[in-house]
Design a protein around this motif. Structure first.
Motif, PDB file in Angstrom:
ATOM      1  N   GLY A  55      27.625  27.817  40.759  1.00  0.00           N
ATOM      2  CA  GLY A  55      29.079  28.108  41.457  1.00  0.00           C
ATOM      3  C   GLY A  55      30.297  27.711  40.332  1.00  0.00           C
ATOM      4  N   PHE A  56      29.615  27.393  38.986  1.00  0.00           N
ATOM      5  CA  PHE A  56      30.947  28.082  38.517  1.00  0.00           C
ATOM      6  C   PHE A  56      31.682  28.854  37.966  1.00  0.00           C
ATOM      7  CE2 PHE A  56      33.161  28.366  34.075  1.00  0.00           C
ATOM      8  CZ  PHE A  56      34.128  27.835  33.624  1.00  0.00           C
ATOM      9  N   PHE A  57      30.833  30.159  37.512  1.00  0.00           N
ATOM     10  CA  PHE A  57      30.746  31.789  37.540  1.00  0.00           C
ATOM     11  C   PHE A  57      31.538  32.341  39.323  1.00  0.00           C
ATOM     12  CE2 PHE A  57      28.901  30.844  33.879  1.00  0.00           C
ATOM     13  CZ  PHE A  57      29.652  31.246  33.193  1.00  0.00           C
ATOM     14  N   MET A  58      30.886  32.050  39.966  1.00  0.00           N
ATOM     15  CA  MET A  58      31.023  32.348  41.233  1.00  0.00           C
ATOM     16  C   MET A  58      32.215  31.588  42.711  1.00  0.00           C
ATOM     17  SD  MET A  58      29.117  34.800  41.905  1.00  0.00           S
ATOM     18  CE  MET A  58      29.549  35.281  43.079  1.00  0.00           C
ATOM     19  N   SER A  59      32.785  30.603  41.976  1.00  0.00           N
ATOM     20  CA  SER A  59      33.627  29.370  42.343  1.00  0.00           C
ATOM     21  C   SER A  59      34.782  30.518  43.058  1.00  0.00           C
ATOM     22  CB  SER A  59      34.280  28.604  41.769  1.00  0.00           C
ATOM     23  OG  SER A  59      33.652  28.059  41.218  1.00  0.00           O
ATOM     24  N   GLY A  60      35.818  31.247  42.320  1.00  0.00           N
ATOM     25  CA  GLY A  60      36.606  32.567  43.000  1.00  0.00           C
ATOM     26  C   GLY A  60      36.016  33.449  43.972  1.00  0.00           C
ATOM     27  N   VAL A  61      34.871  34.196  44.034  1.00  0.00           N
ATOM     28  CA  VAL A  61      34.586  34.906  44.837  1.00  0.00           C
ATOM     29  C   VAL A  61      33.986  34.512  46.371  1.00  0.00           C
ATOM     30  CG1 VAL A  61      32.525  36.611  45.243  1.00  0.00           C
ATOM     31  CG2 VAL A  61      33.337  36.277  42.692  1.00  0.00           C
ATOM     32  N   MET A  62      33.508  33.197  46.314  1.00  0.00           N
ATOM     33  CA  MET A  62      33.320  32.596  47.173  1.00  0.00           C
ATOM     34  C   MET A  62      34.470  32.044  47.880  1.00  0.00           C
ATOM     35  SD  MET A  62      29.892  30.153  46.635  1.00  0.00           S
ATOM     36  CE  MET A  62      30.864  29.164  45.091  1.00  0.00           C
ATOM     37  N   LEU A  63      35.900  31.446  47.521  1.00  0.00           N
ATOM     38  CA  LEU A  63      36.237  31.446  48.093  1.00  0.00           C
ATOM     39  C   LEU A  63      37.501  32.613  48.501  1.00  0.00           C
ATOM     40  CD1 LEU A  63      38.394  28.900  45.326  1.00  0.00           C
ATOM     41  CD2 LEU A  63      37.326  27.831  47.869  1.00  0.00           C
ATOM     42  N   GLU A  64      37.633  33.658  48.132  1.00  0.00           N
ATOM     43  CA  GLU A  64      38.196  35.010  49.353  1.00  0.00           C
ATOM     44  C   GLU A  64      37.588  35.068  49.788  1.00  0.00           C
ATOM     45  OE1 GLU A  64      37.246  38.388  45.697  1.00  0.00           O
ATOM     46  OE2 GLU A  64      38.944  37.133  44.381  1.00  0.00           O
ATOM     47  N   TRP A  65      35.403  34.912  50.135  1.00  0.00           N
ATOM     48  CA  TRP A  65      34.368  35.139  51.153  1.00  0.00           C
ATOM     49  C   TRP A  65      35.054  34.625  51.920  1.00  0.00           C
ATOM     50  CZ3 TRP A  65      29.148  35.288  48.425  1.00  0.00           C
ATOM     51  CH2 TRP A  65      29.706  36.473  47.470  1.00  0.00           C
ATOM     52  N   MET A  66      35.784  33.160  52.160  1.00  0.00           N
ATOM     53  CA  MET A  66      36.275  32.667  53.128  1.00  0.00           C
ATOM     54  C   MET A  66      37.519  33.229  53.191  1.00  0.00           C
ATOM     55  SD  MET A  66      34.846  28.994  51.513  1.00  0.00           S
ATOM     56  CE  MET A  66      34.962  28.074  52.876  1.00  0.00           C
ATOM     57  N   ASN A  67      38.247  33.465  52.610  1.00  0.00           N
ATOM     58  CA  ASN A  67      39.769  34.110  52.811  1.00  0.00           C
ATOM     59  C   ASN A  67      40.820  32.905  52.743  1.00  0.00           C
ATOM     60  OD1 ASN A  67      39.153  36.631  54.390  1.00  0.00           O
ATOM     61  ND2 ASN A  67      38.442  35.379  56.463  1.00  0.00           N
ATOM     62  N   THR A  68      40.279  32.384  51.303  1.00  0.00           N
ATOM     63  CA  THR A  68      41.115  31.265  51.214  1.00  0.00           C
ATOM     64  C   THR A  68      42.577  32.058  50.556  1.00  0.00           C
ATOM     65  OG1 THR A  68      39.361  30.432  49.688  1.00  0.00           O
ATOM     66  CG2 THR A  68      41.768  29.690  48.989  1.00  0.00           C
TER      67      THR A  68
ATOM     68  N   GLU B  53      45.913  33.346  49.067  1.00  0.00           N
ATOM     69  CA  GLU B  53      46.152  33.616  47.341  1.00  0.00           C
ATOM     70  C   GLU B  53      46.976  32.379  47.146  1.00  0.00           C
ATOM     71  OE1 GLU B  53      47.353  37.508  47.206  1.00  0.00           O
ATOM     72  OE2 GLU B  53      45.232  38.570  47.860  1.00  0.00           O
ATOM     73  N   ALA B  54      47.544  31.731  47.786  1.00  0.00           N
ATOM     74  CA  ALA B  54      48.717  30.917  47.078  1.00  0.00           C
ATOM     75  C   ALA B  54      48.691  29.856  46.811  1.00  0.00           C
ATOM     76  CB  ALA B  54      49.844  30.731  48.648  1.00  0.00           C
ATOM     77  N   VAL B  55      46.736  29.425  47.462  1.00  0.00           N
ATOM     78  CA  VAL B  55      46.457  28.386  46.648  1.00  0.00           C
ATOM     79  C   VAL B  55      45.210  28.330  46.236  1.00  0.00           C
ATOM     80  CG1 VAL B  55      47.419  26.736  47.863  1.00  0.00           C
ATOM     81  CG2 VAL B  55      45.097  28.074  48.363  1.00  0.00           C
ATOM     82  N   LEU B  56      44.515  30.340  46.115  1.00  0.00           N
ATOM     83  CA  LEU B  56      43.068  30.824  45.058  1.00  0.00           C
ATOM     84  C   LEU B  56      43.184  29.953  44.283  1.00  0.00           C
ATOM     85  CD1 LEU B  56      40.863  32.013  46.192  1.00  0.00           C
ATOM     86  CD2 LEU B  56      42.388  34.300  45.284  1.00  0.00           C
ATOM     87  N   PRO B  57      43.902  30.422  42.702  1.00  0.00           N
ATOM     88  CA  PRO B  57      43.353  29.777  41.535  1.00  0.00           C
ATOM     89  C   PRO B  57      43.601  28.475  42.070  1.00  0.00           C
ATOM     90  CG  PRO B  57      45.609  31.444  41.541  1.00  0.00           C
ATOM     91  CD  PRO B  57      45.186  30.973  42.663  1.00  0.00           C
ATOM     92  N   LEU B  58      44.039  27.177  42.248  1.00  0.00           N
ATOM     93  CA  LEU B  58      43.944  25.676  42.262  1.00  0.00           C
ATOM     94  C   LEU B  58      43.144  25.838  43.040  1.00  0.00           C
ATOM     95  CD1 LEU B  58      48.066  24.549  42.858  1.00  0.00           C
ATOM     96  CD2 LEU B  58      46.365  24.460  40.638  1.00  0.00           C
ATOM     97  N   SER B  59      42.646  25.688  43.776  1.00  0.00           N
ATOM     98  CA  SER B  59      40.997  26.242  44.688  1.00  0.00           C
ATOM     99  C   SER B  59      39.679  25.938  43.348  1.00  0.00           C
ATOM    100  CB  SER B  59      41.184  26.713  45.869  1.00  0.00           C
ATOM    101  OG  SER B  59      42.016  26.472  47.331  1.00  0.00           O
ATOM    102  N   ALA B  60      39.876  27.719  43.127  1.00  0.00           N
ATOM    103  CA  ALA B  60      39.286  27.871  42.162  1.00  0.00           C
ATOM    104  C   ALA B  60      39.410  27.041  40.927  1.00  0.00           C
ATOM    105  CB  ALA B  60      39.148  29.547  41.783  1.00  0.00           C
ATOM    106  N   LEU B  61      39.873  26.358  40.325  1.00  0.00           N
ATOM    107  CA  LEU B  61      40.088  25.925  38.796  1.00  0.00           C
ATOM    108  C   LEU B  61      39.150  24.487  39.540  1.00  0.00           C
ATOM    109  CD1 LEU B  61      41.210  25.061  36.059  1.00  0.00           C
ATOM    110  CD2 LEU B  61      42.970  23.658  37.777  1.00  0.00           C
ATOM    111  N   TYR B  62      39.729  23.687  40.598  1.00  0.00           N
ATOM    112  CA  TYR B  62      38.856  22.175  41.011  1.00  0.00           C
ATOM    113  C   TYR B  62      37.828  22.740  41.553  1.00  0.00           C
ATOM    114  CZ  TYR B  62      38.023  18.265  44.494  1.00  0.00           C
ATOM    115  OH  TYR B  62      37.330  17.294  45.336  1.00  0.00           O
ATOM    116  N   LEU B  63      37.125  23.872  42.072  1.00  0.00           N
ATOM    117  CA  LEU B  63      35.910  24.299  42.310  1.00  0.00           C
ATOM    118  C   LEU B  63      34.688  23.860  41.465  1.00  0.00           C
ATOM    119  CD1 LEU B  63      33.924  24.382  44.941  1.00  0.00           C
ATOM    120  CD2 LEU B  63      34.509  27.097  45.154  1.00  0.00           C
TER     121      LEU B  63
END
Length: 253
Positions: free
Chosen positions: A125-138, A140-150
């Motif tokens: 999950g640590f290394f795939m957080s950004g990818v999974m969030l992109e798959w969920m169409n998160t 872009e404005a909140v993607l970096p913060l979402s990935a950090l939290y995840l």
């Protein structure tokens, strides 16, 4: 010389009648525990909404970042909570059969599986957080913060799984109160740390992520201590930790 095992009456003996009162007393803490687990993310969002930043746009971005991870966290967590239910079923079956040896094997296997599984899921999950969030169409404005939290959340995955498996073992032995008490204490710690890191240290999304991980560690430590203090065959001993193939297969089934 090994300590003599005492026959301890389970906190809720569901193998003897009458059952109605025992069932109600067993079930209520279980319901409250589920509610508390749902309130973890809610507490993060509330604290961020109040103290993340004086700028309303920044606050909204922080709240949106944490909120956007909810579905993914629930999906992954519930998958492994399902495995912990498998551990509950296996341990409860042997508790009911009064088979102390198989209870012990199942307990130590389940605890070790939870730790190993937690590390595997955490690293993935640590290394795939950004990818999974992109798959969920998160957005872009909140993607970096979402990935950090995840990423921070996944660092606490071993604690998360250890708590859920440990709590399932305690419930299988008739004890639903201790998992609730442990989770309530961890929840209070989570709220306090949220306020400290967000309002005091101005850490925003990273702060609530760290607070959640610490709270998960507290809850995991609580159930481990509860298991180590038991005086029956479900008592946890670190020297007995090993994976028994039959127990693993039973849990998976």
């Amino acid at each position: 010389m090994e300590r003599t095992e005492k026959k301890a009456k389970p906190q809720a003996d569901l193998c003897t009648r009458p059952l109605l009162k025992k069932t109600v007393l067993f079930t209520l803490p279980l319901v409250f525990t589920s509610v508390l687990q749902l309130l973890y993310s809610a507490a993060d969002i509330v604290v961020l909404g109040q103290w993340a930043s004086p700028d309303s746009a920044v606050r909204e971005a922080a709240v949106g970042a944490v909120g956007s991870t909810g579905a993914l966290i629930n999906l992954i967590t519930n998958l492994f909570i399902g495995l912990s239910v498998g551990a509950l079923a296996v341990v409860a079956r042997f508790v009911g059969a009064r088979d102390g040896e198989k209870v012990s094997r199942s307990v130590h296997t389940a605890v070790l599986v939870s730790v190993i599984g937690g590390f595997i899921v955490g690293v993935f999950g640590f290394f795939m957080s950004g990818v999974m969030l992109e798959w969920m169409n998160t957005p872009e404005a909140v993607l970096p913060l979402s990935a950090l939290y995840l990423k921070i959340y996944f660092c606490g995955m071993p604690f998360n799984l250890l708590y859920n498996f440990g709590a399932s073992i305690l419930r299988a032995c008739g004890d639903t109160k201790r998992p609730l008490i442990v989770l309530a204490l961890a929840g209070v710690a989570n709220i306090g740390l949220n306020i400290l890191t967000v309002a005091g240290l101005k850490m925003s999304v990273a702060g609530v992520g760290i607070a959640t991980t610490v709270a998960q560690a507290i809850s995991a430590a609580g159930v481990v201590i509860a298991l180590m203090r038991r005086r029956d065959s479900a008592r946890l001993g670190f020297k007995k930790l090993r994976i028994h193939k039959t127990a693993v297969w039973d849990i998976i089934k």
